[in-house]
Design an enzyme around this catalytic site. Structure first.
Site, PDB file in Angstrom:
ATOM      1  N   ARG A  85       0.804  -1.234   0.000  1.00  0.00           N
ATOM      2  CA  ARG A  85       0.000   0.000   0.000  1.00  0.00           C
ATOM      3  C   ARG A  85       0.835   1.282   0.000  1.00  0.00           C
ATOM      4  NH1 ARG A  85      -2.399  -3.209  -1.609  1.00  0.00           N
ATOM      5  NH2 ARG A  85      -4.278  -4.229  -0.889  1.00  0.00           N
TER       6      ARG A  85
ATOM      7  N   SER B 127     -10.564   1.142   3.208  1.00  0.00           N
ATOM      8  CA  SER B 127     -10.011   0.672   4.482  1.00  0.00           C
ATOM      9  C   SER B 127      -9.265   1.799   5.184  1.00  0.00           C
ATOM     10  CB  SER B 127      -9.046  -0.491   4.239  1.00  0.00           C
ATOM     11  OG  SER B 127      -9.768  -1.590   3.748  1.00  0.00           O
TER      12      SER B 127
ATOM     13  N   GLU C 232      -4.089   3.500   6.726  1.00  0.00           N
ATOM     14  CA  GLU C 232      -3.911   3.342   5.276  1.00  0.00           C
ATOM     15  C   GLU C 232      -4.306   4.656   4.587  1.00  0.00           C
ATOM     16  OE1 GLU C 232      -4.934  -0.406   3.551  1.00  0.00           O
ATOM     17  OE2 GLU C 232      -5.772   0.543   1.770  1.00  0.00           O
TER      18      GLU C 232
END
Ligand SMILES: Cc1cc2nc3c(=O)[nH]c(=O)nc-3n(C[C@H](O)[C@H](O)[C@H](O)COP(=O)(O)OP(=O)(O)OC[C@H]3O[C@@H](n4cnc5c(N)ncnc54)[C@H](O)[C@@H]3O)c2cc1C
Length: 302
Positions: free
Chosen positions: A176, A226, A296
């Site tokens: 990520r 998320s 995130e």
């Protein structure tokens, strides 16, 4: 130069739009955020270069954004210039088994066009509401795959206004994230190397992935996907669920009952509401599992 003095000179240099005091609610999937001092919607690569060099020369902070689907903009907004790479940068070209897409193209659109051309590899991204630039920067992923696995190269603009092509290794993909943010470069274009396949089967996979999302994610409310990154070997959503955080609410920010790693905006949530909820969840997870959840989402502004 003070920010108020920037309007005239910057507007005269940019072919696209230069907007002042735009509410970031209008530009983020969470529908949260105070105003951006200045927002530049470039019409061409020269506009992007001009904006980057102008900000650097004048010592004005620059925030690059794509589709705003991974951003929590704080309530007092963003100081300096927000460079939004979206409309006007959405050309997609298919040559053989490669797809070349400009940074403002949306991944679901790229996935559909790849499917129509009988090219497989982007089905996982069919439901990720990312721009190509945002997907590269975040190494967006789902269903066990991520963008870094299918990117061959990306064209970027450096802080010096230089245009370069980076291959996959140079982009520095990791879980990520990628080297794009640390390098402080702007993604202009990406080339995806795909595999030939049956268009009907690829379209079916896209549809299956979209259906899974509709079933498991609270897409009926504004959200940013998320909130927490998965700690190594763990699922952040499972950890949040296990501490009983589903349904917790601060103001209009609510931990989704459908997916514990989603915080949804059920009305007029503020960034402060979301951050308060994030803090509470982190404490609960740390207390029970001794794990520090990392964000995130990208928190920007003040
Ligand atoms: C409903 C929903 C589902 C989601 N599902 C997923 C998922 O399955 N998997 C996943 O990984 N993410 C998911 N996300 C999060 C989000 O879509 C991704 O992180 C996506 O990559 C962000 O892209 P963006 O264009 O919206 O970037 P933004 O939110 O605009 O920006 C994110 C970061 O990318 C940088 N950036 C954007 N464009 C450029 C550019 N052209 N050049 C340089 N830097 C740039 C920004 O500076 C910022 O740091 C989801 C979000 C939502 C709302």
């Amino acid at each position: 130069m003070q920010i108020g003095e920037v309007q005239q000179p910057l507007s005269s240099l940019i072919r696209g739009d230069v907007l002042f005091g735009q509410s970031m609610r209008e530009h983020t999937s969470w529908r949260i955020g105070g105003p951006a001092d200045i927002m530049v919607l470039p019409a061409c690569v020269d506009d992007i270069r001009t904006c980057v060099l102008f900000a650097r020369e004048q010592g004005i902070p620059l925030t690059v954004m794509g589709n705003g689907s991974n951003m929590l903009v704080k309530d007092r907004g963003i100081r300096g210039i927000v460079l939004k790479i979206s409309r006007g940068f959405n050309r997609i070209e298919i040559i053989g088994t490669t797809v070349s897409a400009e940074a403002g193209s949306l991944m679901p659109v790229v996935a559909v066009q790849a499917a129509e051309a009988g090219l497989s590899g982007l089905e996982f991204a069919a439901g990720i509401p990312a721009s190509v630039g945002g997907a590269i920067s975040m190494n967006a992923g789902a269903h066990g795959k991520s963008i870094g696995e299918v990117v061959r190269s990306a064209v970027i603009l450096t802080q010096d206004g230089e245009i370069r092509s980076l291959d996959r290794e140079e982009i520095g993909f990791a879980y990520r994230k990628s080297g794009i943010r640390e390098k402080r470069v702007v993604v202009l274009n990406a080339v995806f190397a795909l595999e030939p396949g049956n268009p009907a089967e690829i379209k079916m996979k896209n549809q299956t992935n979209l259906k899974k999302r509709r079933q498991s994610q609270p897409l009926e409310y504004p959200n940013a996907g998320s909130v927490f990154a998965n700690p190594p070997g763990q699922w952040a959503g499972w950890l949040v669920d296990q501490v009983g955080a589903k349904g917790m609410r601060v103001g209009d920010a609510l931990v989704s009952d459908k997916h514990a790693n989603f915080i949804v905006n059920v009305g007029a949530a503020s960034a402060a509401d979301v951050l308060e909820l994030v803090g509470q969840i982190r404490q609960m997870v740390f207390k029970k599992f001794n794990i520090e959840l990392k964000l995130e989402i990208q928190v920007v502004g003040e």
